[in-house]
Design a protein around this motif. Structure first.
Motif, PDB file in Angstrom:
ATOM      1  N   ALA A 158       0.833  -1.209   0.000  1.00 43.27           N
ATOM      2  CA  ALA A 158       0.000   0.000   0.000  1.00 43.27           C
ATOM      3  C   ALA A 158       0.865   1.255   0.000  1.00 43.27           C
ATOM      4  O   ALA A 158       0.591   2.210  -0.736  1.00 43.27           O
ATOM      5  N   GLY A 159       1.901   1.270   0.807  1.00 46.60           N
ATOM      6  CA  GLY A 159       2.802   2.420   0.828  1.00 46.60           C
ATOM      7  C   GLY A 159       3.575   2.579  -0.468  1.00 46.60           C
ATOM      8  O   GLY A 159       3.838   3.684  -0.932  1.00 46.60           O
ATOM      9  N   TRP A 160       3.954   1.482  -1.068  1.00 45.91           N
ATOM     10  CA  TRP A 160       4.706   1.506  -2.325  1.00 45.91           C
ATOM     11  C   TRP A 160       3.837   2.028  -3.474  1.00 45.91           C
ATOM     12  O   TRP A 160       4.289   2.820  -4.294  1.00 45.91           O
ATOM     13  N   LYS A 161       2.585   1.591  -3.518  1.00 48.14           N
ATOM     14  CA  LYS A 161       1.701   1.920  -4.628  1.00 48.14           C
ATOM     15  C   LYS A 161       1.166   3.352  -4.546  1.00 48.14           C
ATOM     16  O   LYS A 161       0.916   3.981  -5.573  1.00 48.14           O
ATOM     17  N   ALA A 162       0.982   3.874  -3.344  1.00 49.47           N
ATOM     18  CA  ALA A 162       0.408   5.215  -3.188  1.00 49.47           C
ATOM     19  C   ALA A 162       1.374   6.272  -3.718  1.00 49.47           C
ATOM     20  O   ALA A 162       2.583   6.136  -3.609  1.00 49.47           O
ATOM     21  N   ARG A 163       0.809   7.312  -4.284  1.00 46.69           N
ATOM     22  CA  ARG A 163       1.626   8.404  -4.814  1.00 46.69           C
ATOM     23  C   ARG A 163       2.051   9.337  -3.687  1.00 46.69           C
ATOM     24  O   ARG A 163       1.380   9.462  -2.679  1.00 46.69           O
ATOM     25  N   HIS A 164       3.154  10.023  -3.926  1.00 40.86           N
ATOM     26  CA  HIS A 164       3.598  11.042  -2.977  1.00 40.86           C
ATOM     27  C   HIS A 164       2.642  12.227  -2.999  1.00 40.86           C
ATOM     28  O   HIS A 164       2.049  12.549  -4.034  1.00 40.86           O
ATOM     29  N   THR A 165       2.503  12.890  -1.882  1.00 37.03           N
ATOM     30  CA  THR A 165       1.740  14.122  -1.804  1.00 37.03           C
ATOM     31  C   THR A 165       2.607  15.247  -2.358  1.00 37.03           C
ATOM     32  O   THR A 165       3.769  15.372  -1.963  1.00 37.03           O
ATOM     33  N   PRO A 166       2.090  16.033  -3.299  1.00 33.34           N
ATOM     34  CA  PRO A 166       2.903  17.130  -3.835  1.00 33.34           C
ATOM     35  C   PRO A 166       3.313  18.114  -2.737  1.00 33.34           C
ATOM     36  O   PRO A 166       2.502  18.464  -1.880  1.00 33.34           O
ATOM     37  N   ARG A 167       4.557  18.511  -2.743  1.00 34.75           N
ATOM     38  CA  ARG A 167       5.075  19.468  -1.757  1.00 34.75           C
ATOM     39  C   ARG A 167       5.760  20.613  -2.491  1.00 34.75           C
ATOM     40  O   ARG A 167       6.970  20.637  -2.621  1.00 34.75           O
ATOM     41  N   PRO A 168       4.974  21.571  -3.009  1.00 34.81           N
ATOM     42  CA  PRO A 168       5.579  22.678  -3.762  1.00 34.81           C
ATOM     43  C   PRO A 168       6.527  23.507  -2.899  1.00 34.81           C
ATOM     44  O   PRO A 168       7.438  24.137  -3.424  1.00 34.81           O
ATOM     45  N   ASP A 169       6.338  23.506  -1.585  1.00 33.34           N
ATOM     46  CA  ASP A 169       7.231  24.284  -0.722  1.00 33.34           C
ATOM     47  C   ASP A 169       8.648  23.724  -0.717  1.00 33.34           C
ATOM     48  O   ASP A 169       9.597  24.410  -0.386  1.00 33.34           O
ATOM     49  N   LEU A 170       8.815  22.456  -1.097  1.00 34.10           N
ATOM     50  CA  LEU A 170      10.143  21.865  -1.138  1.00 34.10           C
ATOM     51  C   LEU A 170      10.801  22.018  -2.506  1.00 34.10           C
ATOM     52  O   LEU A 170      11.998  21.769  -2.648  1.00 34.10           O
ATOM     53  N   ASP A 171      10.030  22.444  -3.502  1.00 34.87           N
ATOM     54  CA  ASP A 171      10.571  22.608  -4.842  1.00 34.87           C
ATOM     55  C   ASP A 171      11.319  23.931  -5.024  1.00 34.87           C
ATOM     56  O   ASP A 171      12.058  24.100  -5.976  1.00 34.87           O
ATOM     57  N   ARG A 172      11.129  24.863  -4.109  1.00 39.06           N
ATOM     58  CA  ARG A 172      11.774  26.181  -4.243  1.00 39.06           C
ATOM     59  C   ARG A 172      13.274  26.044  -4.026  1.00 39.06           C
ATOM     60  O   ARG A 172      13.736  25.376  -3.121  1.00 39.06           O
TER      61      ARG A 172
END
Length: 77
Positions: free
Chosen positions: A61-75
């Protein structure tokens, strides 16, 4: 202070762990009581197999689930 959300991966793995520990373990206990199902396996392997199934469900379940987008970490600062 920024509000942090719980990632989807963590939520799905937590839900899978709960379901595996409650419902699936009941099914596995019934399988364990039905010796014909586990008869082909060596006696030392069947408890290990029954114990590893909830962990595998949680991992999947953890492997298949997508990551939550974190735009604050993309800066890039």
């Amino acid at each position: 202070m920024a509000k942090h959300t719980i990632e989807r991966k963590v939520r799905w793995a937590t839900a899978a762990a709960y379901l595996a520990s409650s419902g699936l373990l009941g099914v596995l206990a019934a399988v364990q009581d039905n010796t014909r199902i586990l008869e082909p396996l060596p006696d030392s392997i069947s408890p290990l197999l029954l114990a590893i199934v909830p962990g595998l469900v949680t991992f999947a379940a953890g492997w298949k689930a997508r990551h939550t987008p974190r735009p604050d970490l993309d800066r890039q600062e």
